[in-house]
Design an enzyme around this catalytic site. Structure first.
Site, PDB file in Angstrom:
ATOM      1  N   CYS A 124       0.828  -1.208   0.000  1.00 44.37           N
ATOM      2  CA  CYS A 124       0.000   0.000   0.000  1.00 44.37           C
ATOM      3  C   CYS A 124       0.864   1.262   0.000  1.00 44.37           C
ATOM      4  CB  CYS A 124      -0.917  -0.024   1.220  1.00 44.37           C
ATOM      5  SG  CYS A 124      -1.940   1.434   1.407  1.00 44.37           S
ATOM      6  N   CYS A 184      -0.482   4.047   2.285  1.00 45.63           N
ATOM      7  CA  CYS A 184      -0.219   3.795   3.705  1.00 45.63           C
ATOM      8  C   CYS A 184       1.236   4.078   4.053  1.00 45.63           C
ATOM      9  CB  CYS A 184      -0.492   2.325   4.055  1.00 45.63           C
ATOM     10  SG  CYS A 184      -2.084   1.717   3.527  1.00 45.63           S
ATOM     11  N   ASP A 185       2.138   3.560   3.259  1.00 42.20           N
ATOM     12  CA  ASP A 185       3.537   3.477   3.686  1.00 42.20           C
ATOM     13  C   ASP A 185       4.520   4.314   2.886  1.00 42.20           C
ATOM     14  OD1 ASP A 185       2.726   1.686   5.634  1.00 42.20           O
ATOM     15  OD2 ASP A 185       2.971  -0.046   4.322  1.00 42.20           O
TER      16      ASP A 185
HETATM   17  C1  LIG Z   1       0.537  -4.194   6.447  1.00 39.35           C
HETATM   18  C2  LIG Z   1      -0.622  -3.241   6.204  1.00 39.35           C
HETATM   19  C3  LIG Z   1      -0.430  -1.902   6.442  1.00 39.35           C
HETATM   20  C4  LIG Z   1      -1.485  -1.001   6.263  1.00 39.35           C
HETATM   21  N1  LIG Z   1      -1.269   0.316   6.538  1.00 39.35           N
HETATM   22  C5  LIG Z   1      -2.316   1.178   6.511  1.00 39.35           C
HETATM   23  C6  LIG Z   1      -2.128   2.543   6.905  1.00 39.35           C
HETATM   24  O1  LIG Z   1      -1.012   2.989   7.233  1.00 39.35           O
HETATM   25  N2  LIG Z   1      -3.217   3.365   6.870  1.00 39.35           N
HETATM   26  C7  LIG Z   1      -4.464   2.913   6.495  1.00 39.35           C
HETATM   27  O2  LIG Z   1      -5.419   3.700   6.548  1.00 39.35           O
HETATM   28  N3  LIG Z   1      -4.649   1.639   6.089  1.00 39.35           N
HETATM   29  C8  LIG Z   1      -3.614   0.760   6.085  1.00 39.35           C
HETATM   30  N4  LIG Z   1      -3.788  -0.534   5.666  1.00 39.35           N
HETATM   31  C9  LIG Z   1      -5.103  -0.921   5.073  1.00 39.35           C
HETATM   32  C10 LIG Z   1      -6.162  -1.180   6.161  1.00 39.35           C
HETATM   33  O3  LIG Z   1      -5.663  -2.143   7.054  1.00 39.35           O
HETATM   34  C11 LIG Z   1      -7.443  -1.662   5.511  1.00 39.35           C
HETATM   35  O4  LIG Z   1      -7.909  -0.729   4.562  1.00 39.35           O
HETATM   36  C12 LIG Z   1      -8.554  -1.846   6.563  1.00 39.35           C
HETATM   37  O5  LIG Z   1      -8.121  -2.700   7.600  1.00 39.35           O
HETATM   38  C13 LIG Z   1      -9.820  -2.395   5.937  1.00 39.35           C
HETATM   39  O6  LIG Z   1     -10.771  -2.611   6.922  1.00 39.35           O
HETATM   40  P1  LIG Z   1     -11.981  -3.635   6.728  1.00 39.35           P
HETATM   41  O7  LIG Z   1     -12.741  -3.572   8.011  1.00 39.35           O
HETATM   42  O8  LIG Z   1     -12.659  -3.357   5.456  1.00 39.35           O
HETATM   43  O9  LIG Z   1     -11.319  -5.071   6.528  1.00 39.35           O
HETATM   44  P2  LIG Z   1     -10.210  -5.883   7.329  1.00 39.35           P
HETATM   45  O10 LIG Z   1      -9.338  -5.014   8.136  1.00 39.35           O
HETATM   46  O11 LIG Z   1      -9.586  -6.790   6.334  1.00 39.35           O
HETATM   47  O12 LIG Z   1     -11.062  -6.742   8.360  1.00 39.35           O
HETATM   48  C14 LIG Z   1     -11.888  -7.793   7.944  1.00 39.35           C
HETATM   49  C15 LIG Z   1     -12.109  -8.723   9.122  1.00 39.35           C
HETATM   50  O13 LIG Z   1     -13.084  -9.693   8.747  1.00 39.35           O
HETATM   51  C16 LIG Z   1     -12.712 -10.942   9.273  1.00 39.35           C
HETATM   52  N5  LIG Z   1     -13.324 -11.963   8.439  1.00 39.35           N
HETATM   53  C17 LIG Z   1     -13.078 -12.209   7.113  1.00 39.35           C
HETATM   54  N6  LIG Z   1     -13.851 -13.220   6.682  1.00 39.35           N
HETATM   55  C18 LIG Z   1     -14.610 -13.612   7.733  1.00 39.35           C
HETATM   56  C19 LIG Z   1     -15.615 -14.617   7.897  1.00 39.35           C
HETATM   57  N7  LIG Z   1     -15.976 -15.421   6.894  1.00 39.35           N
HETATM   58  N8  LIG Z   1     -16.200 -14.766   9.123  1.00 39.35           N
HETATM   59  C20 LIG Z   1     -15.826 -13.973  10.160  1.00 39.35           C
HETATM   60  N9  LIG Z   1     -14.876 -13.008  10.051  1.00 39.35           N
HETATM   61  C21 LIG Z   1     -14.281 -12.825   8.860  1.00 39.35           C
HETATM   62  C22 LIG Z   1     -11.194 -10.939   9.208  1.00 39.35           C
HETATM   63  O14 LIG Z   1     -10.648 -11.844  10.158  1.00 39.35           O
HETATM   64  C23 LIG Z   1     -10.861  -9.492   9.526  1.00 39.35           C
HETATM   65  O15 LIG Z   1     -10.622  -9.267  10.903  1.00 39.35           O
HETATM   66  C24 LIG Z   1      -2.757  -1.468   5.816  1.00 39.35           C
HETATM   67  C25 LIG Z   1      -2.939  -2.825   5.572  1.00 39.35           C
HETATM   68  C26 LIG Z   1      -1.899  -3.722   5.768  1.00 39.35           C
HETATM   69  C27 LIG Z   1      -2.122  -5.186   5.504  1.00 39.35           C
END
Ligand SMILES: Cc1cc2nc3c(=O)[nH]c(=O)nc-3n(C[C@H](O)[C@H](O)[C@H](O)COP(=O)(O)OP(=O)(O)OC[C@H]3O[C@@H](n4cnc5c(N)ncnc54)[C@H](O)[C@@H]3O)c2cc1C
Length: 316
Positions: A136, A139-140
């Site tokens: 990303c 992000c980084d």
């Molecule tokens: C290494 C890294 C660094 C990042 N740095 C940044 C940053 O600096 N700034 C920033 O804004 N964003 C950053 N991001 C991006 C950010 O993490 C994501 O945009 C954000 O977490 C998305 O949120 P979400 O709730 O949509 O999904 P997710 O965070 O992916 O959460 C989804 C959740 O659903 C759960 N899940 C999935 N399938 C199922 C199922 N079938 N049953 C039950 N539970 C389930 C998973 O376990 C997970 O906990 C980074 C991502 C990564 C990987």
């Protein structure tokens, strides 16, 4: 037992949906999360772009720790289980099926199961993921301001992110396994005409090198079989992204609601899918900026919609 709202996924989107749904008056709200709440960001060693969270060296885990507790204060129930499918019944309610074989019904559903960046498959990639290996640039990228970085990939995202990074970093080395790109011709031209982007083509990433502080560079195998070492503290991989949309897949192979060709959930500006009472939030929805603040915003919007939807149901 009938939930007012079922929330699938406990990342920033699901947790914020839980906060707004319970605090906004829905009584019976359960968030289903298969692992620890917090989502993908808990894999990141540092986050600097969540507004107000200015702590020095704040990790993704540090950021997320207070979120579940805040929701529970307003009555969000959290169940640690994996959802296998969300389906709709003839009376328009939903059934949430779980991996232990049990199921529960809900009047409305907010899905926030996120996405998973694909790995490029070189040595050390997992070890340094979130500590110098990134998927990303938004992000980084800033962590490498004025420094050199490597970008791996040859599609639209890789090229656009390389251009983004070229404005922040002193140099971007773009490593691609072919000598042609899969991207818009205008984007390819811009990359080729950017002075601080070097193209290393027909090259396969072999191993990311590092020390206890993090990444130091990348070894790539060139077309003649020799290895070139590229010095850089940051390696960005853009080799695709899997949308975690499996819970919407129905027994007959179709999806419960309309999807884009690349498997993201189609939503309107209020996170409403093509099915009334079903909302999609965060990284899994169409055009997601894939940022914590945006996922949280989506969760809030969806919860406010779900409150109105459930309220209207009870007046019919
Ligand atoms: C290494 C890294 C660094 C990042 N740095 C940044 C940053 O600096 N700034 C920033 O804004 N964003 C950053 N991001 C991006 C950010 O993490 C994501 O945009 C954000 O977490 C998305 O949120 P979400 O709730 O949509 O999904 P997710 O965070 O992916 O959460 C989804 C959740 O659903 C759960 N899940 C999935 N399938 C199922 C199922 N079938 N049953 C039950 N539970 C389930 C998973 O376990 C997970 O906990 C980074 C991502 C990564 C990987």
């Amino acid at each position: 037992m009938m939930l007012d709202c079922a929330i699938i996924g406990g990342g920033p989107a699901g947790l914020t949906a839980g906060l707004y749904a319970t605090r906004g008056g829905l009584d019976n709200v359960t968030m289903f999360e298969k692992g620890m709440p917090g989502g993908q960001i808990t894999q990141s060693s540092e986050i600097e772009n969540y507004p107000g969270a200015t702590g020095h060296n704040l990790s993704g885990m540090d950021l997320m720790i207070p979120w579940p507790e805040q929701c529970q204060r307003f009555g969000l129930k959290h169940e640690m289980s994996e959802v296998t499918r969300v389906s709709q019944n003839s009376d328009k309610t939903f059934t949430i099926s779980k991996s232990d074989g049990s199921s529960i019904m809900a009047k409305s559903v907010i899905v926030g199961t996120g996405s998973t960046p694909k790995r490029a498959g070189f040595e050390g990639e997992d070890k340094y993921f979130g500590r110098g290996v990134s998927t990303c640039a938004t992000c980084d990228g800033f962590f490498y301001k004025g420094k050199e970085v490597v970008v791996i990939g040859g599609g639209d995202t890789a090229l656009e992110e390389a251009l983004y990074l070229s404005k922040i970093c002193s140099k971007v080395t773009l490593v691609h396994r072919r000598d042609t790109f899969r991207s818009a011709p205008s984007t390819i031209d811009r990359v080729k005409n950017t002075d601080n982007i070097e193209l290393v083509l027909n090259a396969v990433p072999k191993e990311v090198t590092g020390d206890p502080m993090g990444v130091t560079g990348l070894d790539v195998i060139l077309s003649d079989g020799t290895i070139r070492h590229i010095d850089a503290p940051g390696v960005f991989t853009f080799v695709g992204n899997d949308v975690n949309n499996q819970v919407l897949l129905q027994e007959d192979g179709s999806f419960l609601c309309d999807m884009t060709p690349s498997g993201q959930v189609k939503v309107d500006i209020n996170m409403r899918t093509s099915v009334a009472g079903l909302y999609a939030t965060g990284d899994m929805r169409e055009d997601a900026p894939k940022q914590v603040v945006c996922a949280a915003g989506d969760g809030a919007v969806a919860a406010l919609q779900a409150i109105t939807y459930v309220d209207e149901l009870s007046h019919h």
